[in-house]
Design an enzyme around this catalytic site. Structure first.
Site, PDB file in Angstrom:
ATOM      1  N   LYS A  99      45.760  66.243 -28.005  1.00 32.77           N
ATOM      2  CA  LYS A  99      46.740  65.038 -27.664  1.00 32.77           C
ATOM      3  C   LYS A  99      45.910  64.372 -26.610  1.00 32.77           C
ATOM      4  O   LYS A  99      45.484  65.196 -25.486  1.00 32.77           O
ATOM      5  CB  LYS A  99      47.949  65.621 -27.173  1.00 32.77           C
ATOM      6  CG  LYS A  99      48.908  64.756 -26.312  1.00 32.77           C
ATOM      7  CD  LYS A  99      50.118  65.179 -25.751  1.00 32.77           C
ATOM      8  CE  LYS A  99      50.914  63.965 -25.021  1.00 32.77           C
ATOM      9  NZ  LYS A  99      51.999  64.781 -24.150  1.00 32.77           N
ATOM     10  N   LYS A 119      59.406  57.934 -16.471  1.00 32.59           N
ATOM     11  CA  LYS A 119      59.489  59.081 -15.773  1.00 32.59           C
ATOM     12  C   LYS A 119      59.776  58.889 -14.160  1.00 32.59           C
ATOM     13  O   LYS A 119      59.634  57.624 -13.597  1.00 32.59           O
ATOM     14  CB  LYS A 119      58.175  59.900 -15.627  1.00 32.59           C
ATOM     15  CG  LYS A 119      57.698  60.321 -16.836  1.00 32.59           C
ATOM     16  CD  LYS A 119      56.403  61.074 -17.046  1.00 32.59           C
ATOM     17  CE  LYS A 119      55.761  61.513 -18.426  1.00 32.59           C
ATOM     18  NZ  LYS A 119      56.564  62.738 -18.841  1.00 32.59           N
ATOM     19  N   ASP A 128      59.472  58.681 -24.038  1.00 35.57           N
ATOM     20  CA  ASP A 128      58.562  59.686 -22.978  1.00 35.57           C
ATOM     21  C   ASP A 128      58.090  61.082 -24.057  1.00 35.57           C
ATOM     22  O   ASP A 128      57.460  61.809 -23.958  1.00 35.57           O
ATOM     23  CB  ASP A 128      59.394  60.331 -21.955  1.00 35.57           C
ATOM     24  CG  ASP A 128      58.563  61.072 -21.011  1.00 35.57           C
ATOM     25  OD1 ASP A 128      57.407  60.923 -21.065  1.00 35.57           O
ATOM     26  OD2 ASP A 128      58.928  62.021 -20.220  1.00 35.57           O
ATOM     27  N   GLU A 152      56.233  61.026 -26.690  1.00 38.99           N
ATOM     28  CA  GLU A 152      55.163  60.190 -27.412  1.00 38.99           C
ATOM     29  C   GLU A 152      54.197  60.866 -27.884  1.00 38.99           C
ATOM     30  O   GLU A 152      53.552  60.412 -28.682  1.00 38.99           O
ATOM     31  CB  GLU A 152      54.644  59.000 -26.415  1.00 38.99           C
ATOM     32  CG  GLU A 152      53.551  59.358 -25.398  1.00 38.99           C
ATOM     33  CD  GLU A 152      53.998  60.585 -24.552  1.00 38.99           C
ATOM     34  OE1 GLU A 152      53.277  61.302 -24.227  1.00 38.99           O
ATOM     35  OE2 GLU A 152      55.221  60.468 -23.984  1.00 38.99           O
ATOM     36  N   ARG A 155      54.099  63.512 -29.568  1.00 36.00           N
ATOM     37  CA  ARG A 155      54.140  64.083 -31.163  1.00 36.00           C
ATOM     38  C   ARG A 155      53.987  62.834 -31.981  1.00 36.00           C
ATOM     39  O   ARG A 155      53.823  62.778 -33.028  1.00 36.00           O
ATOM     40  CB  ARG A 155      55.749  64.577 -31.266  1.00 36.00           C
ATOM     41  CG  ARG A 155      56.812  63.714 -30.702  1.00 36.00           C
ATOM     42  CD  ARG A 155      58.108  64.350 -30.545  1.00 36.00           C
ATOM     43  NE  ARG A 155      57.974  64.922 -29.118  1.00 36.00           N
ATOM     44  CZ  ARG A 155      58.869  65.763 -28.665  1.00 36.00           C
ATOM     45  NH1 ARG A 155      59.874  66.224 -29.145  1.00 36.00           N
ATOM     46  NH2 ARG A 155      58.762  66.429 -27.562  1.00 36.00           N
TER      47      ARG A 155
END
Length: 504
Positions: A270, A282, A352, A354, A356
């Site tokens: 990632k 966040k 949030d 994101e 995946r």
């Protein structure tokens, strides 16, 4: 740093500083006994004065011990002998490296690898001596002047192998350790860079640098641009990058050390070079640490570099989907539905979640490689940190044999993982009324439902997921990337290559 193996009569070897270990209550290690004997008992005489407690990591520098060819002797406390294990061994090696840096010792001869804890052999102690020393002397100075850097840092460490050891095995351990240390340091450096420097484009440039630096036809780098990904149908990955001015990249590092008919090992990392959470913003506190959200990518870079440096006889592909996740008028909104490369649709309930989204398209892309196995690594969920803390990575796979391979490699490398369930019972939590799946499954079992999401894109090959959110960086005073799990990945590759000194 340079590392070499030394043999011969310990007390006759020339060095600026000889490093020996002593346990509590002045219990000498075998090399320390040789030093004490050569000095006519002078070492024990000094220790009995109480200047060194023997506590773990305590150190004492001695000058002009008689009977030695070395200029100085660094005595390092090893704690209680009966409690001495691998973790404490690495702490002793780290303490020695830090003390040598403080004492302006540019070269040293270490005997610490002769302190072999239960369950370890000399190959492991030598390799750990290299990797732990390298980690201890690493310093970040890319964007600040390191005013505390030692003026005369340690530049060479010689590792002494006793008369019952195998020097060739030790040299192999040094070679492996150096490659892992270089890969780990590179991963740390990439992770520590701020998001305005370490962008998806920068990661692509680093892959190109590795290709040029390797100077081998075995390594070929390919970078897919957003237009390429659009043509392929990577709607999940591209939905994340829409809110950023930085274009997304899909970075592919093909290393061909095996035969043409050998299916590759694929590592997918990632590469969120900065993650604000997008529209699901966040909190401001500690958001700076979201520059570390690309540490999965950094781990892949480090592992590929180690494989290239060692010329391992296998095929390996490093896949890095790289993007930023920022709020913008074009950014994903909660409730949006996107179509992934696999054709499956995803309802985005939380922007949030994101990582995946970029991983699922990369994992689908891996099908074309006919892989032997795929391991993805990602700073994916805070839920994994809550579950396991900051020590092991979270491991998810439905393949028991693959789980065993990874867990054993983690134990052998000292870069451990812990398996969590990936039962079908959890799959219902990511069901959606408006798409094939939702990108989050609620508060309960958050790390597991994230893995369940990825599992829907990996049906066509053997696959495991490593959630490294707890291990990829440290917070607080010691804030910085750790370079994990490069050592774990490298161990997997070494074992599959059959180049370790003996079956373990």
């Amino acid at each position: 740093m340079e590392y070499r193996v030394k043999t011969g009569v310990l007390t006759e070897l020339r060095t600026a500083c000889l490093v020996i270990g002593v346990f509590e209550q002045n219990r000498l290690s075998a090399p320390a006994e040789l030093v004490d004997e050569a000095s006519g008992g002078r070492l024990l005489e000094i220790l009995r004065r109480g200047d060194l407690s023997g506590d773990l990591g305590d150190s004492l520098l001695l000058y002009d011990l008689p009977g030695l060819a070395s200029d100085r002797v660094l005595v390092v406390g090893c704690g209680k002998r009966k409690e001495f294990d691998r973790t404490k061994y690495r702490q002793v090696v780290t303490a020695a490296a830090q003390a040598l840096n403080r004492q302006r010792s540019t070269d040293a001869l270490s005997t610490l690898s002769e302190l072999i804890p239960p369950g370890m052999g000399r190959y492991r102690t030598v390799r750990d001596a290299v990797t732990a020393t390298a980690a201890a002397v690493y310093r970040y100075d890319r964007t600040k002047e390191d005013k505390k850097a030692p003026k005369h840092p340690l530049k060479r460490l010689d590792i002494w192998v006793g008369p019952d050891g195998d020097p060739e095995e030790a040299r192999l351990a040094v070679r492996h350790g150096e490659a892992i240390a270089r890969g780990t340091a590179w991963a740390r450096e990439l992770g520590n860079l701020p998001g305005n420097l370490c962008t998806p484009t920068y990661l692509a440039e680093q892959a190109r640098w590795l290709e040029a630096d390797a100077q081998t036809e075995r390594l070929r780098v390919e970078v897919l641009e957003e237009a390429d990904m659009e043509a392929l149908g990577m709607g999940a990955l591209l939905s994340v990058s829409r809110g950023s001015r930085q274009p997304a990249k899909l970075i592919l590092m093909h290393y061909r050390g095996g035969g043409d008919d050998q299916s590759p090992v694929v590592f997918v990392g990632k590469g969120l070079t900065f993650d604000t959470g997008g529209i699901s913003l966040k909190p401001a506190a500690d958001m700076d640490e979201m520059k570390f959200d690309m540490c999965g990518a950094a781990g892949v870079f480090g592992a590929v570099r180690a494989a290239v440096d060692l010329g391992l006889p296998l095929n390996l592909i490093g896949v890095v989907p790289a993007s930023e996740n920022l709020p913008d008028g074009a950014a994903n909104k909660p409730g949006d539905v996107v179509t992934s490369l696999s054709g499956q649709t995803i309802e985005i309930l939380n922007t949030d979640a994101e990582g995946r989204l970029i991983l699922c398209d990369a994992l689908t892309y891996c099908e074309r490689f006919n892989p032997d196995l795929v391991i993805d690594l990602a700073t994916l969920t805070g839920a994994c940190v809550v579950a396991l803390g900051k020590h092991p990575a979270g491991l998810f796979t439905s393949d028991d044999r693959l789980a065993d391979e990874i867990l054993r490699a983690g134990e052998a490398s000292g870069d451990r993982a812990w398996r969590l369930p990936l039962w079908d019972d959890y799959q219902t939590q990511i069901d959606s009324n408006f798409a094939d799946m939702a990108n989050v499954g609620g508060r309960d079992g958050g790390a597991i439902t994230a893995a369940c999401f990825l599992s829907r894109y990996t049906k066509k090959y053997r696959w495991a997921h490593l959630d490294i959110a707890g291990i990829a960086w440290l917070s607080g005073k010691e804030k910085g990337a750790t370079g994990r799990p490069v050592a774990l990945l490298a161990e997997i590759l070494l074992r599959r290559s059959g180049v370790l000194p003996r079956p373990e």
